[in-house]
Design an enzyme around this catalytic site. Structure first.
Site, PDB file in Angstrom:
ATOM      1  N   HIS A 166       0.837  -1.218   0.000  1.00  0.00           N
ATOM      2  CA  HIS A 166       0.000   0.000   0.000  1.00  0.00           C
ATOM      3  C   HIS A 166       0.868   1.263   0.000  1.00  0.00           C
ATOM      4  CE1 HIS A 166      -3.178  -2.832   1.261  1.00  0.00           C
ATOM      5  NE2 HIS A 166      -2.258  -3.297   2.082  1.00  0.00           N
ATOM      6  N   SER A 287      14.140  21.386 -17.303  1.00  0.00           N
ATOM      7  CA  SER A 287      12.921  22.152 -17.510  1.00  0.00           C
ATOM      8  C   SER A 287      13.289  23.456 -18.197  1.00  0.00           C
ATOM      9  CB  SER A 287      12.257  22.438 -16.163  1.00  0.00           C
ATOM     10  OG  SER A 287      11.414  23.574 -16.271  1.00  0.00           O
ATOM     11  N   LYS A 293      15.646  21.925 -12.181  1.00  0.00           N
ATOM     12  CA  LYS A 293      15.009  20.621 -12.362  1.00  0.00           C
ATOM     13  C   LYS A 293      15.861  19.603 -13.104  1.00  0.00           C
ATOM     14  CE  LYS A 293      10.965  19.867 -12.164  1.00  0.00           C
ATOM     15  NZ  LYS A 293       9.900  19.374 -11.343  1.00  0.00           N
ATOM     16  N   GLU A 300       9.159   8.101 -17.273  1.00  0.00           N
ATOM     17  CA  GLU A 300       7.792   8.622 -17.439  1.00  0.00           C
ATOM     18  C   GLU A 300       7.252   8.311 -18.827  1.00  0.00           C
ATOM     19  OE1 GLU A 300       8.177  12.359 -14.305  1.00  0.00           O
ATOM     20  OE2 GLU A 300       8.159  12.761 -16.449  1.00  0.00           O
TER      21      GLU A 300
END
Ligand code: ARG
Length: 467
Positions: A166, A287, A293, A300
């Site tokens: 979980h 970025s 970043k 992804e």
């Protein structure tokens, strides 16, 4: 449309004899597949050569015709490989483009090649041949990824991290054990692809349009030359079903599902909140607005591409589901999803083999996270159970100890002997051995367990399985 395909006005099609007017230009473009099925060209040539040799052996065409066909196909192969082959939209698909070129090179012999076959059994044969090679190439990619996983797992066979259920800290595991879970998933993926290959590796050629052919053909000879394990035993089935492609896409969707789960974890692990790993800069992107970043774009994107591959599986299932026997033009739509599935897997697996090899681990951060959340609470319950307390009562006693530790903002072990004994008099000085992360890991010492020596053994076995 590929660069090599000239935009031509509708020209007489190979089959135009019974038509009163040329096909409308829009229809020609709509029905043509040459822009994408030209990928099958070399497999088409291979299958045609096997067919021609069989026709000669069965005395359907002459040896002279065969020699002319073989010589023409040599030229065609050279043109294909040199990027010189001129694709024409008017010739509709890869099969008729090659046949047309062959006829230009070999004359009547080229026109005899299509004796005792149809594009229906031809395309089914080409796709199976092509897919067989694709499956083999993907198998190699999977082995490379598995190798990266075992290498990393072996190095981190004793590196402790929190295991989660979980997404809550559950019990300590080793990072090596966690990585080997993915090794197992990809091992099953390879098995599945191997199974799929067996069923794909049957020869449709000889089914002709749908009912077989009146010529005295030898299908076994063609199967043998093309390396097929056997024949498609029913001519209607041979030209109509694409279940082998669907099966492949199902196996591919599972590969990408596993990649997607791994990606999700990589994204979490490299987020500063976890800080478990770093990915080398060559796998990350920045970025355009936030100078600080460093983003995990590769995992992804892979997570996103898993949706695309599952979509291709759905497309093929929908393509097939309402088709009456035998061949229908719907089947021309099998190629783009299939090709894109193979391309996506090929790219993704290649990049992941390198990416996993490049993972840098922050063992300190993993350990600190494992120390939060009472990951050894189950070990304490097991300790009390081994001393005679029924497991349910032990569970209850430890749950109360966890509440006390939480209220104090400390770890179970930090409660100290006296306080721990207040939850059960069975607690002795030996309790701290089971409350440590290393003690917990070492105690899970059975096949499939996370004890470092078991992880090392699993990695050794895994490495052997790759040979
Ligand atoms: N391009 C076609 C395909 O991919 C080849 C078979 C065409 N057969 C036909 N009867 N029109 O399926």
């Amino acid at each position: 449309m590929s660069k090599n395909t000239k935009k031509t006005p509708p020209a007489a099609a190979t089959w135009s004899g019974r038509f009163a007017e040329p096909v409308a230009e829009r229809v020609q473009r709509y029905t043509a597949s040459v822009s994408f099925d030209q990928r099958l060209a070399e497999h088409d040539v291979r299958a045609s050569l096997a067919h021609a040799r069989m026709l000669t052996a069965c005395a359907v065409i002459s040896k002279r015709d065969l020699a002319a066909i073989e010589s023409g196909m040599r030229t065609i192969l050279a043109e294909l490989r040199g990027g010189k082959f001129k694709w024409s939209l008017a010739a509709e698909d890869v099969h008729l483009n090659i046949e047309r070129r062959l006829t230009a090179l070999a004359g009547d012999a080229g026109k005899r090649l299509h004796t005792a076959r149809s594009r229906n059994d031809q395309v089914a044969t080409d796709v199976r041949l092509w897919l067989r090679d694709a499956i083999d190439a993907i198998g190699v990619r999977l082995v490379a990824l598995q190798t990266s996983l075992v290498d990393l797992a072996e190095r981190h066979a004793a590196t402790v991290m929190p295991g989660f259920t979980h997404l809550q800290v559950a019990q300590p595991v080793t990072f090596g054990h966690h990585l080997m879970a993915y090794f197992e998933m990809f091992a099953r993926d390879r098995e599945r692809l191997g199974d799929c290959r067996k069923r794909a590796n049957r020869l449709p050629l000889g089914a002709a349009a749908l009912a077989g052919t009146s010529y005295p053909i030898d299908r076994d000879m063609v199967a043998k030359e093309l390396g097929f394990d056997g024949l498609c035993e029913n001519s209607l089935d041979a030209v109509s079903d694409r279940d082998f492609a669907i099966e492949f896409c199902a196996a591919a969707a599972l590969v990408m599902t596993h990649i997607s789960r791994l990606s999700e974890e990589l994204v979490l692990w490299m987020s500063p909140r976890y800080g478990f790993i770093r990915l080398p800069d060559r796998f990350c992107t920045g970025s355009s607005i936030m100078p600080q970043k460093k983003n995990p774009d590769v995992p992804e994107l892979a997570r996103g591409k898993s949706g695309r591959v599952t979509g291709h599986l759905m497309a093929l299932l929908m393509l097939m589901k309402a088709q009456p026997l035998a061949y229908n033009k719907d089947n021309q739509e099998d190629k783009e999803p299939l090709f894109d599935t193979v391309d996506t897997l090929d790219d993704t697996l290649a990049i992941f083999a390198e990416l996993v090899a490049g993972i840098e681990v922050d063992a300190g951060a993993m350990r600190a996270a494992a120390l939060e959340g009472h990951a050894t609470a189950t070990d304490l319950a097991d300790y009390l159970t081994k001393k005679g307390l029924p497991f349910r009562d032990a569970h209850e006693a430890v749950a109360r100890a966890v509440r006390a530790a939480d209220a104090r903002g400390c770890d179970l072990a930090a409660l100290g002997l006296a306080e721990l004994r207040s939850f059960s008099p069975l607690v002795g000085t030996d309790v701290f051995k089971v409350l440590t992360l290393e003690g917990s890991l070492a105690s899970r010492d059975h096949a499939g367990g996370t004890a470092p020596r078991r992880v090392r053994a699993a990695a050794r076995r895994a490495r052997k399985s790759l040979k």
